[in-house]
Design a protein around this motif. Structure first.
Motif, PDB file in Angstrom:
ATOM      1  N   ALA A 120      10.996  33.607 -51.226  1.00  0.00           N
ATOM      2  CA  ALA A 120      11.567  32.258 -51.101  1.00  0.00           C
ATOM      3  C   ALA A 120      10.968  31.541 -49.889  1.00  0.00           C
ATOM      4  N   ALA A 121      10.901  32.237 -48.768  1.00  0.00           N
ATOM      5  CA  ALA A 121      10.333  31.634 -47.555  1.00  0.00           C
ATOM      6  C   ALA A 121       8.847  31.336 -47.742  1.00  0.00           C
ATOM      7  N   ASN A 122       8.128  32.221 -48.435  1.00  0.00           N
ATOM      8  CA  ASN A 122       6.707  31.976 -48.693  1.00  0.00           C
ATOM      9  C   ASN A 122       6.507  30.696 -49.496  1.00  0.00           C
ATOM     10  N   ASN A 123       7.372  30.504 -50.504  1.00  0.00           N
ATOM     11  CA  ASN A 123       7.243  29.311 -51.335  1.00  0.00           C
ATOM     12  C   ASN A 123       7.553  28.039 -50.549  1.00  0.00           C
ATOM     13  N   VAL A 124       8.563  28.084 -49.705  1.00  0.00           N
ATOM     14  CA  VAL A 124       8.890  26.919 -48.862  1.00  0.00           C
ATOM     15  C   VAL A 124       7.709  26.590 -47.953  1.00  0.00           C
ATOM     16  N   LYS A 125       7.117  27.616 -47.353  1.00  0.00           N
ATOM     17  CA  LYS A 125       5.989  27.380 -46.450  1.00  0.00           C
ATOM     18  C   LYS A 125       4.802  26.780 -47.199  1.00  0.00           C
ATOM     19  N   LEU A 126       4.549  27.278 -48.413  1.00  0.00           N
ATOM     20  CA  LEU A 126       3.409  26.757 -49.180  1.00  0.00           C
ATOM     21  C   LEU A 126       3.618  25.280 -49.530  1.00  0.00           C
ATOM     22  N   ILE A 127       4.840  24.934 -49.944  1.00  0.00           N
ATOM     23  CA  ILE A 127       5.136  23.521 -50.233  1.00  0.00           C
ATOM     24  C   ILE A 127       4.880  22.678 -48.988  1.00  0.00           C
ATOM     25  N   ASP A 128       5.355  23.133 -47.843  1.00  0.00           N
ATOM     26  CA  ASP A 128       5.180  22.396 -46.586  1.00  0.00           C
ATOM     27  C   ASP A 128       3.711  22.229 -46.224  1.00  0.00           C
ATOM     28  N   GLU A 129       2.963  23.304 -46.322  1.00  0.00           N
ATOM     29  CA  GLU A 129       1.547  23.274 -45.909  1.00  0.00           C
ATOM     30  C   GLU A 129       0.729  22.321 -46.782  1.00  0.00           C
ATOM     31  N   LEU A 130       1.190  22.127 -48.033  1.00  0.00           N
ATOM     32  CA  LEU A 130       0.415  21.283 -48.955  1.00  0.00           C
ATOM     33  C   LEU A 130       1.004  19.882 -49.095  1.00  0.00           C
ATOM     34  N   ARG A 131       1.975  19.555 -48.256  1.00  0.00           N
ATOM     35  CA  ARG A 131       2.577  18.223 -48.318  1.00  0.00           C
ATOM     36  C   ARG A 131       1.499  17.166 -48.069  1.00  0.00           C
ATOM     37  N   GLY A 132       1.436  16.187 -48.967  1.00  0.00           N
ATOM     38  CA  GLY A 132       0.455  15.113 -48.798  1.00  0.00           C
ATOM     39  C   GLY A 132      -0.907  15.408 -49.404  1.00  0.00           C
ATOM     40  N   VAL A 133      -1.115  16.628 -49.871  1.00  0.00           N
ATOM     41  CA  VAL A 133      -2.396  16.947 -50.520  1.00  0.00           C
ATOM     42  C   VAL A 133      -2.351  16.429 -51.952  1.00  0.00           C
ATOM     43  N   GLU A 134      -3.336  15.606 -52.303  1.00  0.00           N
ATOM     44  CA  GLU A 134      -3.296  14.957 -53.623  1.00  0.00           C
ATOM     45  C   GLU A 134      -3.525  15.961 -54.761  1.00  0.00           C
ATOM     46  N   ASP A 135      -3.092  15.531 -55.941  1.00  0.00           N
ATOM     47  CA  ASP A 135      -3.109  16.387 -57.129  1.00  0.00           C
ATOM     48  C   ASP A 135      -4.427  17.115 -57.366  1.00  0.00           C
ATOM     49  N   GLY A 136      -5.517  16.382 -57.319  1.00  0.00           N
ATOM     50  CA  GLY A 136      -6.824  16.965 -57.632  1.00  0.00           C
ATOM     51  C   GLY A 136      -7.286  17.993 -56.614  1.00  0.00           C
ATOM     52  N   LYS A 137      -6.630  18.024 -55.466  1.00  0.00           N
ATOM     53  CA  LYS A 137      -7.061  18.959 -54.405  1.00  0.00           C
ATOM     54  C   LYS A 137      -6.104  20.128 -54.229  1.00  0.00           C
ATOM     55  N   ARG A 138      -5.244  20.349 -55.252  1.00  0.00           N
ATOM     56  CA  ARG A 138      -4.244  21.428 -55.141  1.00  0.00           C
ATOM     57  C   ARG A 138      -4.651  22.660 -55.947  1.00  0.00           C
ATOM     58  N   THR A 139      -5.946  22.794 -56.181  1.00  0.00           N
ATOM     59  CA  THR A 139      -6.442  23.927 -56.972  1.00  0.00           C
ATOM     60  C   THR A 139      -6.248  25.252 -56.220  1.00  0.00           C
ATOM     61  N   ALA A 140      -5.999  26.312 -56.997  1.00  0.00           N
ATOM     62  CA  ALA A 140      -5.711  27.618 -56.413  1.00  0.00           C
ATOM     63  C   ALA A 140      -5.981  28.685 -57.462  1.00  0.00           C
ATOM     64  N   ARG A 141      -6.030  29.933 -57.028  1.00  0.00           N
ATOM     65  CA  ARG A 141      -6.165  31.023 -57.993  1.00  0.00           C
ATOM     66  C   ARG A 141      -5.416  32.250 -57.511  1.00  0.00           C
ATOM     67  N   PHE A 142      -4.837  32.946 -58.470  1.00  0.00           N
ATOM     68  CA  PHE A 142      -4.293  34.272 -58.200  1.00  0.00           C
ATOM     69  C   PHE A 142      -5.430  35.281 -58.364  1.00  0.00           C
ATOM     70  N   ILE A 143      -5.456  36.251 -57.470  1.00  0.00           N
ATOM     71  CA  ILE A 143      -6.457  37.313 -57.524  1.00  0.00           C
ATOM     72  C   ILE A 143      -5.723  38.654 -57.574  1.00  0.00           C
ATOM     73  N   CYS A 144      -6.209  39.536 -58.422  1.00  0.00           N
ATOM     74  CA  CYS A 144      -5.627  40.885 -58.491  1.00  0.00           C
ATOM     75  C   CYS A 144      -6.752  41.908 -58.472  1.00  0.00           C
ATOM     76  N   VAL A 145      -6.643  42.854 -57.562  1.00  0.00           N
ATOM     77  CA  VAL A 145      -7.566  43.988 -57.550  1.00  0.00           C
ATOM     78  C   VAL A 145      -6.771  45.259 -57.846  1.00  0.00           C
ATOM     79  N   LEU A 146      -7.186  45.957 -58.879  1.00  0.00           N
ATOM     80  CA  LEU A 146      -6.588  47.255 -59.214  1.00  0.00           C
ATOM     81  C   LEU A 146      -7.535  48.352 -58.737  1.00  0.00           C
ATOM     82  N   ALA A 147      -6.968  49.352 -58.075  1.00  0.00           N
ATOM     83  CA  ALA A 147      -7.772  50.504 -57.643  1.00  0.00           C
ATOM     84  C   ALA A 147      -7.146  51.769 -58.209  1.00  0.00           C
ATOM     85  N   LEU A 148      -7.962  52.531 -58.915  1.00  0.00           N
ATOM     86  CA  LEU A 148      -7.501  53.800 -59.495  1.00  0.00           C
ATOM     87  C   LEU A 148      -8.229  54.959 -58.830  1.00  0.00           C
ATOM     88  N   LEU A 149      -7.456  55.848 -58.231  1.00  0.00           N
ATOM     89  CA  LEU A 149      -8.002  57.074 -57.646  1.00  0.00           C
ATOM     90  C   LEU A 149      -7.531  58.252 -58.479  1.00  0.00           C
TER      91      LEU A 149
END
Ligand SMILES: O=c1nc[nH]c2c1ncn2[C@H]1C[C@H](O)[C@@H](COP(=O)(O)OP(=O)(O)OP(=O)(O)O)O1
Ligand SMILES: [Mg+2]
Length: 201
Positions: A100-129
């Protein structure tokens, strides 16, 4: 060459995140018996690496060492272009107060950033040993492109899902069903590659 068959029938899932565990378990299905690391581990590994790969290996090695079993770890996070890739590998500890706190911080950090500049990606690395000292770990990465919303939407999933707009679905990630998310997410893509490497269908 990929391995023709799974070289083991049991696997420890090296994650303490209930959302991730549910998704990984659903994707692995009944192909292998999956044990949660909580069965073997008291203290979680410290994520001291400076990349998703390093942290995934640290977590998998920790669980393999404690259990004596093959271990699969997931290190993942959100990279936001307007924040130069932050929170990235620090996604879980972005605001030091949980999702919840992470989401609040992300909203705050991106306040005022226009729509076209709000691009992002989730990244996942799986490691199998296959075991704690496995010198040839299997590493698979998946990426999921989207945009960061102004306000949270939806209640499914976990983490940053309510703020992650998925253009291909026309919904926020937290508005997707588990099955929908598991068919297109960064984690699903990494898992598909892992299945191919292991010779599973
Ligand atoms: O599909 C996802 N949907 C929403 N958020 C997500 C997703 N995938 C990763 N994330 C976020 C959650 C957490 O803030 C960070 C992962 O951090 P990460 O260290 O890999 O996981 P974690 O500490 O929650 O559990 P663990 O290390 O025991 O696997 O990225
Ligand atoms: Mg973590």
């Amino acid at each position: 060459m990929s391995d023709p068959v799974l070289p083991f029938d049991k696997l420890v899932l090296a994650s303490g995140n209930a959302g991730k565990l549910a998704e990984l378990q659903a994707m692995l299905g009944s192909s292998v018996e999956v044990l949660p690391q909580s069965q073997f581990i008291k203290e979680e590994a410290e994520e001291t690496g400076s990349s998703f790969v390093e942290n995934a290996l640290i977590k998998a090695r920790h669980a393999a060492r404690a259990s004596g079993l093959p271990a699969l770890a997931d290190d993942s996070g959100l990279a936001v272009d307007a924040l130069d890739g932050a929170p990235g590998i620090h996604s879980a500890r972005y605001a030091f107060g949980g999702d919840a706190a992470n989401n609040v911080k992300l909203i705050d950090e991106l306040r005022g950033v226009e729509d076209g500049k709000r691009t992002a990606r989730f990244i996942c690395v799986l490691a199998l040993l296959r075991h704690a000292d496995d010198p040839t770990p299997i590493i698979c990465e998946g990426v999921w492109e989207g945009r960061i919303l102004l306000e949270p939407r939806g209640t499914n999933g976990f983490g940053y899902d309510p703020l992650f707009w998925v253009p291909e679905a026309g919904k926020a990630s937290a508005e997707l069903t588990a099955a929908e998310k598991n068919s297109m997410s960064h984690r699903a893509r990494a898992m598909q590659l892992l299945r191919e490497r292991l010779g599973l269908r």
